[in-house]
Design a protein around this motif. Structure first.
Motif, PDB file in Angstrom:
ATOM      1  N   VAL A 106       0.702  -1.147   0.038  1.00 15.76           N
ATOM      2  CA  VAL A 106      -0.138   0.300   0.057  1.00 15.76           C
ATOM      3  C   VAL A 106       0.942   1.257  -0.196  1.00 15.76           C
ATOM      4  CG1 VAL A 106      -1.587   1.138   1.022  1.00 15.76           C
ATOM      5  CG2 VAL A 106      -1.872  -1.009   1.617  1.00 15.76           C
ATOM      6  N   TYR A 109       3.018   1.838  -3.550  1.00 11.07           N
ATOM      7  CA  TYR A 109       2.105   2.455  -4.092  1.00 11.07           C
ATOM      8  C   TYR A 109       2.156   3.625  -4.324  1.00 11.07           C
ATOM      9  CZ  TYR A 109      -1.977   2.282  -7.235  1.00 11.07           C
ATOM     10  OH  TYR A 109      -2.884   2.555  -7.797  1.00 11.07           O
ATOM     11  N   ALA A 110       1.046   4.250  -3.078  1.00  8.36           N
ATOM     12  CA  ALA A 110       0.818   5.367  -3.146  1.00  8.36           C
ATOM     13  C   ALA A 110       1.852   6.226  -2.865  1.00  8.36           C
ATOM     14  CB  ALA A 110       0.217   5.537  -1.609  1.00  8.36           C
ATOM     15  N   LYS A 113       2.538   5.928  -7.341  1.00  7.63           N
ATOM     16  CA  LYS A 113       1.991   6.443  -7.856  1.00  7.63           C
ATOM     17  C   LYS A 113       0.952   7.630  -7.702  1.00  7.63           C
ATOM     18  CE  LYS A 113       3.157   3.293 -10.995  1.00  7.63           C
ATOM     19  NZ  LYS A 113       3.628   4.294 -12.226  1.00  7.63           N
ATOM     20  N   ALA A 175       6.821  -0.011  -7.318  1.00  3.15           N
ATOM     21  CA  ALA A 175       6.082  -0.655  -8.214  1.00  3.15           C
ATOM     22  C   ALA A 175       5.638   0.708  -9.702  1.00  3.15           C
ATOM     23  CB  ALA A 175       4.667   0.841  -7.028  1.00  3.15           C
ATOM     24  N   ASP A 194     -10.003   4.466  -6.911  1.00  2.00           N
ATOM     25  CA  ASP A 194      -8.684   3.915  -6.558  1.00  2.00           C
ATOM     26  C   ASP A 194      -8.199   2.992  -6.201  1.00  2.00           C
ATOM     27  OD1 ASP A 194      -7.153   6.358  -7.251  1.00  2.00           O
ATOM     28  OD2 ASP A 194      -8.363   7.864  -5.798  1.00  2.00           O
ATOM     29  N   PHE A 198      -5.727  -0.095  -7.497  1.00  2.00           N
ATOM     30  CA  PHE A 198      -4.852  -0.625  -6.568  1.00  2.00           C
ATOM     31  C   PHE A 198      -5.098  -2.153  -6.358  1.00  2.00           C
ATOM     32  CE2 PHE A 198      -3.143  -2.308  -1.991  1.00  2.00           C
ATOM     33  CZ  PHE A 198      -2.337  -2.576  -2.260  1.00  2.00           C
ATOM     34  N   ALA A 202      -2.875  -2.523  -9.203  1.00  3.59           N
ATOM     35  CA  ALA A 202      -1.382  -2.704  -9.601  1.00  3.59           C
ATOM     36  C   ALA A 202      -1.425  -4.011  -8.228  1.00  3.59           C
ATOM     37  CB  ALA A 202      -1.539  -1.499  -7.951  1.00  3.59           C
ATOM     38  N   LEU A 203      -1.984  -4.200  -8.149  1.00  2.19           N
ATOM     39  CA  LEU A 203      -1.655  -5.000  -6.833  1.00  2.19           C
ATOM     40  C   LEU A 203      -0.968  -6.625  -7.654  1.00  2.19           C
ATOM     41  CD1 LEU A 203      -1.109  -5.632  -4.309  1.00  2.19           C
ATOM     42  CD2 LEU A 203      -3.158  -6.735  -4.199  1.00  2.19           C
TER      43      LEU A 203
END
Lengths: 294, 429
Positions: A106, A109-110, A113, A175, A194, A198, A202-203
């Motif tokens: 988490v 990624y945050a 991105k 990421a 969002d 994710f 993304a995951l």
């Protein structure tokens, strides 16, 4: 990543000859390195097979005759407390590494991105955290957790392991490289929010990176000594590292339980080896199969 | 060893971070008093005997492993207001624990046990007149030697240090491959014990002023003696407790060991092939005919400040006294933890049976009890770890290079004094 990108461009027929030529110097150096790493492991394996009287008197790298006796003696020690320690280690390392991978995913990624005020500052703090040896944090963490009455509980070992600056750093880098902005934008255009972005986009793309983080963290927690040693008082909550240590330091008057400790150490690395063998296939997955042309 | 340095640093960080904070919850008024004890020995079975007879005080033992790490852990826990009610502590660590407010003054609750121990043992648990722990085990030094080799080579068991040096030379002459023993720099405890025998007092306090006398006449004599033997090459200079040392004891390359009463346990592991070939004798003396010895190890049961704060000092002291003086408890202690009890009555009791490794010396413990009477006083200060670590470095270097031992001794003195001054202790001289 770059290796994966470059790989397929080389024509196999041309490269076959070039790759078959052995670089003797490099091979030699690597062999030396391998020996350097494997000799201690071999020592543990051999020493674990020796009975108490063979341990220091027979040739170091010759197997002894006491492996099963050692294992059954270890299992019988204080009604099998060793296996309880192994279970505890599995719990700390398994749950800790899972939570840590989740938190890292988490946050990484945050950080990679989203652009928000303070992003640079947060990342710098995390980088500083990477440079800080975790061993120096054990005592302050203990004092903090003691204040909220958590010291001595399972949480006292789990909580500090969850936040891993190195994991977050790795997840961010991963990421940034593995999740293309174009894919996220395309999904956004299709109406994904969002959370969906994710979890669904993304995951899966970050999975090989997360497996790496999980493994690193698992090994780090499994091998950690000082944090659980400082945190835990009740010997039934010990992980295997602290438990073996308490076996080793029983005062001068008792014959040292070397054979038990060595056998215990050998058994305690088996789960790690199994884990690596089991998870390594996830590392091979080529992320860039699909999505965008770069 | 790197970890040990890190731990020392940690202890410092720990002591800087928080001075004190809120204690744990106060226990309920009804129900039995629950006490926890930290120890490196398997004492739960002994505590169970107590629990069976004392429904109002329940003791749980939590095995922690010993060594410097335990000291760090106890200090850290105490800073957080956490930790056990009772803690096993080596004698030399008691002043450290007292100066870190870990141990409670139990003069009132435990002082009555004084006459169960010899004066010199009791001194080790008192500091400036106050009692901080109940002695558990002692470890008087003795001389261990390979009886078979001594007979075979016609060597005489030394009764004085001069004879000891002569025997070392004779052995070297008769069989250059062998050495009488080694001077090891990796455990300062043995050297400290040897200096006690010679009459040294490394730390002493009067009021709030400390006197450090590590580099004093008695210790210098001991250092010079061993330094000369190493320089002459008649004894080995390699450390103890290494695989090489184990092998040397096992195959007879080293034929004697100055060690404490717990040596049979170590020899069982280190030299398994030599069972029944060793014998214990009185430690060689500085003056012929005397019978002084020092100690190497030994520990006591301390009651923590946390227990005192929660109003459990009396219950804890009661248990500690029972554990270390009651005949039934001491017998169990001997059986479960293999200790040599500190209580004088217990040393003569039948609880101690001949060590399995010494079947050839059935009166082993009668002899120990005899030589234990001559145990010299030992006194410790609040930074024994600093002195011991410097000892390791300085004497390790001196032993390897065969350079001056008194110079190494002086550096131990200097760093100990410097460290205490830095920590704000008043130093005499």
């Amino acid at each position: 990543m770059s290796a994966l990108l470059v790989g397929p461009r080389v024509q196999p027929s041309v490269s076959a000859r070039a790759t078959r030529r052995t670089s003797w110097l490099a091979t030699f150096l690597l062999l030396l390195g391998a020996i350097y790493c494997l000799v201690p492991v071999l020592w543990v394996v051999m020493a674990a097979t020796k009975s108490r009287s063979e341990l220091f008197s027979t040739f170091t790298f010759l197997p002894g005759s006491g492996l099963w006796a050692n294992v059954s003696e270890l299992s019988a020690y204080r009604d099998g407390v060793y296996w309880l320690w192994m279970l505890n280690s599995g719990l700390y390392a398994g749950v800790g590494a899972l939570l840590s991978a989740a938190v890292s995913a988490v946050s990484g990624y945050a950080l990679a991105k989203y652009s928000f005020p303070g992003r640079g500052a947060i990342f710098t703090v995390i980088l500083a955290g990477v440079l800080m040896p975790p061993i120096t944090l054990a005592v302050p963490q203990y004092l903090l957790l003691a204040k909220v009455d958590l010291a001595g509980s399972y949480w006292s070992v789990l909580l500090p392991s969850v936040l891993s600056p190195y994991g977050i750093y790795l997840a961010r880098v991963y990421a940034a490289a593995a999740v293309p902005d174009e894919v996220l934008e395309a999904a956004r255009v299709d109406g994904a929010r969002d959370l969906r972005l994710f979890l669904s986009i993304a995951l899966p793309m970050m999975r090989p990176g997360l497996v790496t983080i999980f493994l690193f963290q698992f090994v780090a927690i499994w091998n950690n000594f000082l944090l659980p040693y400082v945190m835990l008082a009740d010997d039934t909550t010990f992980p295997v590292t602290v438990g073996l240590y308490s076996l080793l330091q029983q005062g001068a008057s008792k014959p040292a339980l070397y054979t038990l400790v060595i056998t215990g150490a050998l058994l305690s690395i088996i789960p790690l080896i199994a884990l690596f063998l089991g998870l390594q296939r996830y590392w091979r997955v080529d992320l860039l199969s699909g999505a965008v042309k770069s | 060893m790197q970890r040990r340095t890190a731990l020392t640093a940690l202890a410092l960080i720990g002591s800087l971070t928080l001075a004190a904070c809120s204690g744990g919850g106060t226990p309920a008024a009804d129900g039995p008093v629950e006490l926890t004890m930290w120890s490196w020995a398997s004492l739960q079975k002994v505590a169970d005997l107590w629990n069976a007879d004392h429904p109002d005080i329940k003791v749980t033992v939590q095995e922690q492993g010993g060594g410097d790490e335990l000291v760090t852990k106890v200090i850290t826990a105490a800073k957080a207001g956490d930790g056990p009610d009772l803690v096993q502590a080596e004698y030399q660590m008691i002043p450290t624990l007292v100066s870190n407010d870990v141990l409670a003054d139990i003069t009132e609750q435990g002082g009555g046990a004084k006459d169960k121990f010899t004066e010199n043992v009791w001194k080790q648990v008192t500091l400036d007149g106050a009692v901080y722990a109940i002695p558990q085990d002692t470890a008087p030094l003795a001389f261990y030697y390979r009886e078979d080799v001594f007979t075979q080579l016609g060597l005489k068991v030394p009764t004085t240090w001069t004879e000891f040096a002569d025997v070392a030379r004779q052995l070297k002459q008769k069989d250059p491959k062998r050495a009488l023993t080694t001077f090891s720099s990796n455990d300062a405890g043995l050297f400290a014990g040897l200096t006690q025998q010679a009459g040294a007092t490394w730390w002493s306090a009067s009021g709030d002023t400390w006197k450090i006398a590590i580099d004093a006449e008695a210790s210098r004599k001991v250092a010079t003696f061993w330094g000369d033997l190493v320089a002459e090459g008649v004894i080995d200079n390699q450390p103890m407790y290494t695989p090489a040392w184990n092998a040397a004891l096992n195959d007879g390359t080293q034929v004697a060991w100055v060690s404490a009463v717990w040596a049979p346990g170590v020899l069982t592991t280190s030299a398994p092939d030599t069972k029944g070939k060793w014998r214990m004798a009185k430690l060689p003396q500085w003056t012929a005919g005397s019978s002084a010895t020092g100690s190497w190890g030994g520990s006591a049961t301390g009651i923590t400040a946390k227990a005192a704060k929660n109003g459990h000092a009396k219950a804890a002291a009661e248990f500690a006294t029972w554990l270390n003086t009651d005949p039934k408890a001491v017998a169990a202690l001997v059986k479960e933890a293999g200790v040599y009890p500190a209580a004088t009555a217990a040393q003569m009791s039948g609880a101690l049976t001949t060590p399995e490794f010494f079947p050839n010396q059935p009166d082993f413990y009668q002899q120990v009890a005899e030589l234990a009477k001559g145990t010299a006083a030992a006194s410790w200060g609040p930074n024994v770890n600093v002195a011991y670590n410097t000892f390791k470095d300085a004497f390790g270097k001196a032993a390897t290079e065969k350079s001056s031992f008194p110079v190494a001794l002086k550096s131990v003195q200097d760093s100990t004094v410097a460290d205490m001054k830095k920590s704000g202790f008043k130093i005499e001289g």
